[in-house]
Design a protein around this motif. Structure first.
Motif, PDB file in Angstrom:
ATOM      1  N   HIS A   1      56.320 -21.613  26.710  1.00  0.00           N
ATOM      2  CA  HIS A   1      55.884 -22.566  25.682  1.00  0.00           C
ATOM      3  C   HIS A   1      55.624 -21.885  24.349  1.00  0.00           C
ATOM      4  CE1 HIS A   1      54.705 -24.892  29.379  1.00  0.00           C
ATOM      5  NE2 HIS A   1      55.322 -25.815  28.680  1.00  0.00           N
TER       6      HIS A   1
ATOM      7  N   TYR B   1      60.809 -32.026  35.041  1.00  0.00           N
ATOM      8  CA  TYR B   1      61.480 -31.061  34.159  1.00  0.00           C
ATOM      9  C   TYR B   1      62.981 -31.121  34.417  1.00  0.00           C
ATOM     10  CZ  TYR B   1      56.702 -29.260  34.506  1.00  0.00           C
ATOM     11  OH  TYR B   1      55.340 -29.146  34.524  1.00  0.00           O
TER      12      TYR B   1
ATOM     13  N   HIS C   1      60.549 -17.408  41.965  1.00  0.00           N
ATOM     14  CA  HIS C   1      59.795 -18.215  41.002  1.00  0.00           C
ATOM     15  C   HIS C   1      59.630 -19.657  41.524  1.00  0.00           C
ATOM     16  CE1 HIS C   1      59.417 -19.597  36.495  1.00  0.00           C
ATOM     17  NE2 HIS C   1      58.281 -19.686  37.148  1.00  0.00           N
TER      18      HIS C   1
ATOM     19  N   ARG D   1      50.940 -28.086  43.452  1.00  0.00           N
ATOM     20  CA  ARG D   1      51.891 -29.115  43.006  1.00  0.00           C
ATOM     21  C   ARG D   1      52.948 -29.441  44.054  1.00  0.00           C
ATOM     22  NH1 ARG D   1      52.885 -28.503  36.455  1.00  0.00           N
ATOM     23  NH2 ARG D   1      50.694 -28.355  35.911  1.00  0.00           N
TER      24      ARG D   1
ATOM     25  N   GLN E   1      42.758 -21.142  37.419  1.00  0.00           N
ATOM     26  CA  GLN E   1      42.326 -22.438  37.988  1.00  0.00           C
ATOM     27  C   GLN E   1      41.513 -22.169  39.247  1.00  0.00           C
ATOM     28  OE1 GLN E   1      46.139 -24.388  38.513  1.00  0.00           O
ATOM     29  NE2 GLN E   1      46.568 -24.378  36.316  1.00  0.00           N
TER      30      GLN E   1
ATOM     31  N   LYS F   1      55.575 -35.318  30.943  1.00  0.00           N
ATOM     32  CA  LYS F   1      54.208 -34.987  31.394  1.00  0.00           C
ATOM     33  C   LYS F   1      53.404 -36.260  31.599  1.00  0.00           C
ATOM     34  CE  LYS F   1      52.329 -31.243  29.701  1.00  0.00           C
ATOM     35  NZ  LYS F   1      52.048 -29.889  29.155  1.00  0.00           N
TER      36      LYS F   1
ATOM     37  N   ASN G   1      54.525 -34.111  36.882  1.00  0.00           N
ATOM     38  CA  ASN G   1      55.381 -33.853  35.725  1.00  0.00           C
ATOM     39  C   ASN G   1      56.820 -33.737  36.213  1.00  0.00           C
ATOM     40  OD1 ASN G   1      53.073 -33.720  34.207  1.00  0.00           O
ATOM     41  ND2 ASN G   1      53.112 -31.493  33.938  1.00  0.00           N
TER      42      ASN G   1
ATOM     43  N   GLN H   1      58.494 -14.093  35.682  1.00  0.00           N
ATOM     44  CA  GLN H   1      57.924 -15.434  35.485  1.00  0.00           C
ATOM     45  C   GLN H   1      57.150 -15.892  36.722  1.00  0.00           C
ATOM     46  OE1 GLN H   1      60.797 -18.215  33.889  1.00  0.00           O
ATOM     47  NE2 GLN H   1      60.984 -17.049  31.985  1.00  0.00           N
TER      48      GLN H   1
HETATM   49  P1  NDP Z   1      51.692 -21.233  29.413  1.00  0.00           P
HETATM   50  O1  NDP Z   1      51.059 -19.951  29.819  1.00  0.00           O
HETATM   51  O2  NDP Z   1      51.847 -21.542  27.963  1.00  0.00           O
HETATM   52  O3  NDP Z   1      50.983 -22.482  30.088  1.00  0.00           O
HETATM   53  C1  NDP Z   1      50.866 -22.514  31.479  1.00  0.00           C
HETATM   54  C2  NDP Z   1      51.714 -23.616  32.018  1.00  0.00           C
HETATM   55  O4  NDP Z   1      51.626 -23.544  33.415  1.00  0.00           O
HETATM   56  C3  NDP Z   1      51.219 -24.999  31.675  1.00  0.00           C
HETATM   57  O5  NDP Z   1      51.841 -25.443  30.514  1.00  0.00           O
HETATM   58  C4  NDP Z   1      51.608 -25.831  32.884  1.00  0.00           C
HETATM   59  O6  NDP Z   1      52.835 -26.525  32.686  1.00  0.00           O
HETATM   60  C5  NDP Z   1      51.905 -24.791  33.931  1.00  0.00           C
HETATM   61  N1  NDP Z   1      51.074 -24.947  35.102  1.00  0.00           N
HETATM   62  C6  NDP Z   1      49.748 -25.074  35.209  1.00  0.00           C
HETATM   63  N2  NDP Z   1      49.394 -25.176  36.492  1.00  0.00           N
HETATM   64  C7  NDP Z   1      50.530 -25.107  37.198  1.00  0.00           C
HETATM   65  C8  NDP Z   1      50.827 -25.166  38.557  1.00  0.00           C
HETATM   66  N3  NDP Z   1      49.879 -25.300  39.476  1.00  0.00           N
HETATM   67  N4  NDP Z   1      52.124 -25.083  38.953  1.00  0.00           N
HETATM   68  C9  NDP Z   1      53.092 -24.958  38.046  1.00  0.00           C
HETATM   69  N5  NDP Z   1      52.876 -24.899  36.737  1.00  0.00           N
HETATM   70  C10 NDP Z   1      51.604 -24.968  36.328  1.00  0.00           C
HETATM   71  O7  NDP Z   1      53.104 -21.312  30.110  1.00  0.00           O
HETATM   72  P2  NDP Z   1      54.395 -20.440  29.913  1.00  0.00           P
HETATM   73  O8  NDP Z   1      55.385 -21.307  29.274  1.00  0.00           O
HETATM   74  O9  NDP Z   1      54.101 -19.112  29.282  1.00  0.00           O
HETATM   75  O10 NDP Z   1      54.797 -20.195  31.405  1.00  0.00           O
HETATM   76  C11 NDP Z   1      53.952 -19.545  32.349  1.00  0.00           C
HETATM   77  C12 NDP Z   1      54.348 -20.022  33.704  1.00  0.00           C
HETATM   78  O11 NDP Z   1      54.036 -21.412  33.786  1.00  0.00           O
HETATM   79  C13 NDP Z   1      55.853 -19.940  33.951  1.00  0.00           C
HETATM   80  O12 NDP Z   1      56.256 -18.713  34.491  1.00  0.00           O
HETATM   81  C14 NDP Z   1      56.124 -21.092  34.845  1.00  0.00           C
HETATM   82  O13 NDP Z   1      56.066 -20.695  36.189  1.00  0.00           O
HETATM   83  C15 NDP Z   1      54.982 -22.072  34.577  1.00  0.00           C
HETATM   84  N6  NDP Z   1      55.490 -23.246  33.861  1.00  0.00           N
HETATM   85  C16 NDP Z   1      56.154 -23.087  32.685  1.00  0.00           C
HETATM   86  C17 NDP Z   1      56.793 -24.147  32.128  1.00  0.00           C
HETATM   87  C18 NDP Z   1      57.638 -23.971  30.924  1.00  0.00           C
HETATM   88  O14 NDP Z   1      58.547 -24.769  30.734  1.00  0.00           O
HETATM   89  N7  NDP Z   1      57.391 -22.988  30.085  1.00  0.00           N
HETATM   90  C19 NDP Z   1      56.718 -25.488  32.717  1.00  0.00           C
HETATM   91  C20 NDP Z   1      55.885 -25.555  33.903  1.00  0.00           C
HETATM   92  C21 NDP Z   1      55.340 -24.457  34.453  1.00  0.00           C
HETATM   93  P3  NDP Z   1      52.857 -28.080  32.362  1.00  0.00           P
HETATM   94  O15 NDP Z   1      52.123 -28.203  31.073  1.00  0.00           O
HETATM   95  O16 NDP Z   1      54.291 -28.422  32.266  1.00  0.00           O
HETATM   96  O17 NDP Z   1      52.166 -28.766  33.496  1.00  0.00           O
END
Ligand code: NDP
Length: 494
Positions: free
Chosen positions: A288, A198, A177, A186, A442, A220, A196, A431
């Protein structure tokens, strides 16, 4: 304004640009320097000692000061003083780094970016030691040195080594992951103002009534996340290795202050027991949709360091530095970092590192049972008792229940002491697959991910290692694996 020049002991010295010499009687340049020229000896001897040990990890960094403002009522989840009033502001020190490369390395090298943040609260310092990715490569702390060595230099060639890197990850596949995060866009931020951060770790927010919630911290960038492509990052590394450091410094100098919204995800301990993923496993996020972000504040960086060494290089952060109202969870990596980070600071800066100006608490400090030691430059508590429970000068203290930071009566742990086996199951890939699907939303991001990964993997000389990596990524997504094989092998053949 001119400054009157003296030696380090305050005695006036003569011209600092001239050593004392016994001149050649025939005139001209040349002469013997004298041991009695204290100014020369001191100048050279101090220069020899200018460098302190470089951090083993997180050596290259930029940093600044700023403020954290509490923007939302948090009193239902924590008694932390800096979070007890909307509008309350606390000073902050922030240090953003790469992880593996040395101090002189290029800012835009693909890497995780570390985020050391010290909030100088009115109840002492609160450190958060975050990354710009929400997960980590391992979940057993004993693997931490191995992980980092595999990302650094080969013991024989002293070169970064793709075979070694992938050999480590194939042998420790729980990192899939985190690898998905490292090799997407990123991994090469375009600006430190646009990343961002974490906590990754699960922490506890505690209250004086003994209740607590599990939390994860998210910061963020208000201005959004911005990244370089791999090609641009490589070009910038050659043109200006300090690009990100310069960008942050100049933005703050120009009054263009970067801001981050600060959130927590909040989980009730009861839910943790039955949640589908182990919440102490640092290779997992909390989705989320299950645990939405709840805002607690805004971070603004608005003041550059006056002196890099004093303010940033001497800064020390540790996840063990916690105020009442915040407490550790049973995350094994967090527990180990709580030892390792202060230990690194003691080695690097000395046992009194908390007294250095950039680390010093702005709240009053009274710790008379921790005294003496190298470079103690306080009054060292004068005649105060250096032993506990004195009747001559008793100390008062806050009751354990009002702090909760290391008090665990409200949690019960029962179990056998055993070796921790980090067994890998299909759950470890779920994940990673979710992130692959996020990249799919994207434009062009999956292609760039494959190119980034192939660029690194094609450096592996062992066909067997490359083949095992394709299989490894097939557990994330079959199509990803097939495309990775095709692009990588084309690069190897080229
Ligand atoms: P969602 O499907 O609700 O939303 C997608 C998330 O992906 C966004 O909130 C964003 O996090 C993150 N994201 C978008 N582009 C990228 C990227 N290029 N690299 C990393 N992260 C990106 O998210 P879920 O919570 O269902 O998680 C889905 C996947 O997103 C996870 O498996 C994880 O890898 C990644 N993610 C999840 C986070 C979490 O805490 N739940 C935090 C960051 C990534 P952000 O808004 O923080 O930029």
């Amino acid at each position: 304004m001119t400054s009157f020049y003296t030696g380090a002991e305050g005695c006036p010295y003569p011209n600092p640009s001239t050593s004392v010499q016994v001149r050649n009687p025939s005139g001209g340049v040349g002469g013997l320097v004298l041991l009695q020229d204290t100014q020369l000896i001191e100048t050279l001897a101090h220069f020899n000692r200018e460098r302190i040990p470089e951090r083993v990890v997180h050596a290259k960094a930029a940093g600044a000061y700023g403020e954290f403002e509490c923007t939302h009522d948090c009193t239902d989840i924590t008694s932390a003083s800096f979070l007890n009033t909307i509008g309350k502001k606390s000073d902050v020190l922030l240090r953003i780094s790469t992880v593996g490369p040395e101090r002189g390395s290029a800012d835009t090298t693909r890497d995780v970016h570390g985020w050391g943040m010290k909030i100088y609260t009115d109840e002492g310092n609160q450190d958060f030691v975050c990354n710009n990715i929400p997960v980590f490569f391992v979940r057993d702390p004993i693997k931490f040195p191995s992980l980092n060595r595999s990302h650094k230099r080969h013991p024989q060639t002293n070169l970064a080594d793709s075979d070694m890197f992938w050999d480590f990850h194939l042998g420790n596949p729980e990192g899939i992951h985190a690898l998905m995060h490292l090799f997407n866009d990123r991994g090469t931020p375009a600006s430190l103002r646009n990343i961002n951060a974490y906590s990754g770790h699960t922490y506890k927010f505690t209250k004086e009534d003994g209740s607590f919630k599990y939390i994860k911290l998210h910061l963020k960038a208000q201005d959004g996340v911005k990244n370089f492509t791999a090609a641009t990052a490589t070009k910038v590394a050659g043109e200006n290795p300090d690009f990100l450091t310069q960008d942050l410094f100049e933005a703050i100098e120009q009054g263009n202050f970067p801001k981050w919204d600060v959130f927590v995800q909040v989980m009730d301990p009861k839910e943790a027991e039955s949640y589908k993923w182990n919440i102490f496993d640092m290779t997992k996020v909390w989705p989320h949709k299950d645990y939405p972000l709840r805002q607690i504040g805004v971070l603004t960086m608005n003041r550059n360091p006056q002196n890099y060494f004093t303010d940033i290089e001497q800064a020390a952060f540790s996840p063990s530095t916690m105020v009442p109202g915040i407490a550790p969870s049973a995350d094994p990596i967090l527990q180990a970092r709580m030892f390792a980070y202060p230990d690194a600071a003691r080695y690097r800066l000395g046992v009194n590192y908390q007294q250095l100006p950039t680390n010093r608490s702005k709240a009053p400090v009274y710790t008379p049972y921790q005294r003496d030691g190298f470079m103690n430059f306080t009054d060292n508590y004068g005649a105060d008792p250096n032993y506990v429970n004195s009747s001559l000068k008793p100390t008062t203290f806050k009751a354990a229940g009002k702090i909760n930071s290391t008090i665990t009566e409200h949690e019960k742990w029962v179990g056998e002491v055993s070796s921790f086996t980090s067994e890998i199951t299909p759950v470890d890939f779920e994940q990673a697959t979710a992130l692959w699907n996020v990249l799919g939303t994207q434009e062009g991001h999956q292609d760039r991910f494959i190119n980034n990964l192939a660029g690194h993997l094609s450096g592996a000389k062992s066909a067997q290692i490359r083949s095992r990596v394709y299989e490894y990524f097939s557990y994330v997504d079959k199509d990803l694996s097939a495309r990775l094989r095709e692009v990588t092998e084309a690069k190897v053949a080229a």
